[in-house]
Design an enzyme around this catalytic site. Sequence first.
Site, short mmCIF file in Angstrom:
data_model
loop_
_atom_site.label_atom_id
_atom_site.label_comp_id
_atom_site.label_asym_id
_atom_site.label_seq_id
_atom_site.Cartn_x
_atom_site.Cartn_y
_atom_site.Cartn_z
N GLY A 15 0.83 -0.83 -0.17
CA GLY A 15 -0.06 0.18 0.18
C GLY A 15 1.23 1.18 0.34
CB CYS A 16 3.70 2.58 1.36
SG CYS A 16 4.73 3.88 1.08
N GLY A 17 4.22 3.39 -2.11
CA GLY A 17 4.56 2.73 -3.23
C GLY A 17 6.13 4.46 -2.84
#
Length: 274
Positions: free
Chosen positions: A114-116
């Site tokens: 969920g975090c790039g």
Amino acid sequence: MDERKNPALEVRAVHRVHDARLEHFPEHDVLAEEMPVALEYNGIAYATMLATPADLEDFALGFSLAEGIVEAPAELYELELESNRAGVIVRLEIASERFVHLKARRRALSGRTGCGLCGIESLTEAVRPVPRVPQGGVVPLAAVLSAMHALRARQPFHGATGATHAAALAAADGALLVVREDVGRHNALDKAIGAAARAGLLRPGGAAIALMSSRASFELVQKAAVAGIGVLAAVSAPTALAVRLAEEAGITLLGFVRGREATVYSRVDRLGRR
């Protein structure tokens, strides 16, 4: 799909709670797998992401294109996967010129579900400029709505687990070209871009619409712009930064695309009224 033989899925015994009561007998549930996937370029570790271990060749190429590490699939000479108990190492051999550029960026990523953007050292690198997408032809609104509807039936991992996102690329008439799934929405779009690049679908007349079963974050707009895709549609809301970037890049950004409803946040001129 045989969940027991699919490395992207795991079958576990669970106990259900019904009417606030714990059931005595266990049932089986299917979980989406995620594991560390380390990307190495020309022998140098670059990023480690948590991803679903499926379509990793597409993921590696799509990530490389979307991050500007390579500019074309031909600049990726070799790709090798090595699995071990800790995860998967993806070893990529890229053109020397691109590797020199990569080292100069000195970018460090530490990805997680969920975090790039986790771990980026430079804020200017995180919000780097993106190319403006050429105008191209008008995409009918009906094509976007029908493509999103079709996407719902093309998510076997989500159907089995309820834990994955999907990304798809579609033609201007709404026909789905590529669908990929992952626990991370950014990873799913990287996989879809990589698969499309392998099939030569990122050229004019190819992929015109990107569809996400998630919200529309800033980085998803970045990736669509680099891939030259002029319409990005998401099931949920965009962020304000994503809308500003879409305007800057000339991308039509739609949110809350559900059934016959949607909200257009930018560049409505790319969208046909029907």
